[in-house]
Scaffold this active site. Structure first.
Site, mmCIF file in Angstrom:
data_model
loop_
_atom_site.group_PDB
_atom_site.id
_atom_site.type_symbol
_atom_site.label_atom_id
_atom_site.label_comp_id
_atom_site.label_asym_id
_atom_site.label_seq_id
_atom_site.Cartn_x
_atom_site.Cartn_y
_atom_site.Cartn_z
ATOM 1 C CB SER A 61 -0.957 0.018 1.188
ATOM 2 O OG SER A 61 -1.984 -0.907 0.965
ATOM 3 C CE LYS A 64 -3.771 0.503 -1.441
ATOM 4 N NZ LYS A 64 -4.400 -0.193 -0.332
ATOM 5 C CE1 TYR A 186 -4.873 -1.294 -4.538
ATOM 6 C CE2 TYR A 186 -5.179 -3.670 -4.602
ATOM 7 C CZ TYR A 186 -5.014 -2.512 -3.890
ATOM 8 O OH TYR A 186 -4.981 -2.559 -2.515
ATOM 9 C CE1 TYR A 237 -5.185 1.840 4.293
ATOM 10 C CE2 TYR A 237 -3.267 0.864 5.338
ATOM 11 C CZ TYR A 237 -3.944 1.269 4.199
ATOM 12 O OH TYR A 237 -3.373 1.087 2.982
ATOM 13 C CB VAL A 255 0.047 -5.819 4.146
ATOM 14 C CG1 VAL A 255 -1.184 -5.206 4.778
ATOM 15 C CG2 VAL A 255 -0.159 -6.072 2.671
HETATM 16 O O1 DON Z 1 -4.921 -4.978 -1.627
HETATM 17 C C1 DON Z 1 -4.327 -5.416 -0.667
HETATM 18 O O2 DON Z 1 -4.922 -5.923 0.281
HETATM 19 C C2 DON Z 1 -2.825 -5.310 -0.607
HETATM 20 N N1 DON Z 1 -2.279 -5.443 -1.934
HETATM 21 C C3 DON Z 1 -2.377 -3.985 -0.031
HETATM 22 C C4 DON Z 1 -2.908 -3.727 1.357
HETATM 23 C C5 DON Z 1 -1.994 -2.935 2.198
HETATM 24 O O3 DON Z 1 -0.803 -2.891 1.998
HETATM 25 C C6 DON Z 1 -2.597 -2.272 3.374
HETATM 26 N N2 DON Z 1 -1.572 -1.627 4.163
HETATM 27 N N3 DON Z 1 -1.221 -1.688 5.261
#
Ligand code: DON
Length: 301
Positions: A61, A64, A186, A237, A255
């Site tokens: 993320s 983003k 994405y 978040y 993540v």
């Molecule tokens: O879409 C997802 O769930 C992961 N590719 C990215 C989520 C993420 O990194 C949230 N961050 N802490």
């Protein structure tokens, strides 16, 4: 700076259990949880690091931030008809708010909001993930920055929730490209591999009030301020309040266990430790940033 980073790395390794990596993306679940790196990039481009600061890991993320920057640089106004700027107070992949809010995600950093941002960028440039790769290679000076196809494929097997979010938004008319196209771009942007060094350098435009590594302008000063503001309020978040309280700087987590933090006018910091808390933020990463801003006295407050 090297002595400070050494001290923080040693102290956090000793005092804070590393935790477990993200379980829901199989390729991330197997990453060595003891890896731990910190890099600080000065606004002049000098980077100092400790531990595993040169080891590539999954951007997830943190991507983003860069996607949003690419859109702000090209078409800021119309994006805000499609996505909000408010903290969600909910997990990053939550479905519940979207129905109450008629398919308009709360902010560009939760998964739904990031897919809208990717969709927006795709309409402008064609392939949002390819655009991101070009930008990240240029800013980091590292042509080896790439998409890890194993992580991408692994996430594709676990995409039901993101696809549900995207289809749901499409039902409200908030997807301009086919869901399959947006989901592919994405997932590829999330699967980019970069080190703490690469990420700290790539985020420097946020500390330089919008200026890129080559001296050209990516964002106006106001846009850079706005992006930093969204990182502060939404970047970690439903833990953004606690993070602002403990650390006090704009930041974006992923993540993969990375966190990019910005001290405007001074530096960026990227920390990486794969073990996550229940909000999806790196446990040791947050602790290291907490120590960094406490020991230096640097924050936006
Ligand atoms: O879409 C997802 O769930 C992961 N590719 C990215 C989520 C993420 O990194 C949230 N961050 N802490």
């Amino acid at each position: 700076m090297p002595a400070l980073l050494d001290a923080i790395h040693a102290e956090v390794s000793e005092a804070v259990p590393h935790g477990a990596p993200a379980g829901y993306i199989p390729a991330l679940a197997g990453v060595d949880a003891t890896r731990f790196g910190i890099a600080v990039a000065d606004i002049d481009g000098t980077v100092t690091g400790v531990g595993d600061w040169e080891t590539p890991f999954s951007l997830q993320s943190i991507s983003k931030v860069f996607t949003l920057a690419m859109v702000l640089a090209r078409d800021e106004e119309s994006l805000w008809d499609r996505v909000g700027k408010e903290p969600s107070g909910n997990p990053f992949n939550s479905l519940v708010q979207l129905e109450n809010e008629a398919g308009i995600p709360r902010n560009p950093f939760i998964n739904a909001g990031a897919m809208v941002t990717t969709d927006h960028l795709a309409s402008i440039v064609g392939d949002a993930a390819a655009e991101l790769l070009t930008f990240l290679r240029a800013e980091s000076g590292n042509l080896a920055v790439r998409v890890d196809t194993e992580v991408r494929d692994s996430e594709v097997t676990q995409s039901d929730r993101n696809l549900a979010l995207a289809h749901f938004m499409a039902s409200y008319g908030n997807m301009r490209n086919p869901v399959a196209t947006v989901a592919d771009q994405y997932v590829r942007q999330c699967a980019i591999m970069m080190s703490c060094r690469d990420i700290a350098l790539s985020g420097l435009f946020l500390a330089r009030h919008g200026m890129r590594a080559d001296g050209s302008r990516l964002l106006s000063r106001s846009q850079a301020k706005r992006l930093n503001a969204i990182m502060l309020t939404c970047g970690t978040y439903d833990a953004a309040g606690e993070f602002a309280y403990r650390v006090g700087v704009p930041a974006k987590s992923g993540v993969g266990g990375g966190i990019l933090a910005v001290i405007p006018g001074r530096c960026t910091i990227c920390v990486w430790s794969p073990g996550l808390d229940t909000h999806g933020n790196s446990v040791r990463g947050v602790a290291a940033l907490d120590r960094f801003t406490t020991l230096t006295g640097w924050s936006v407050f």
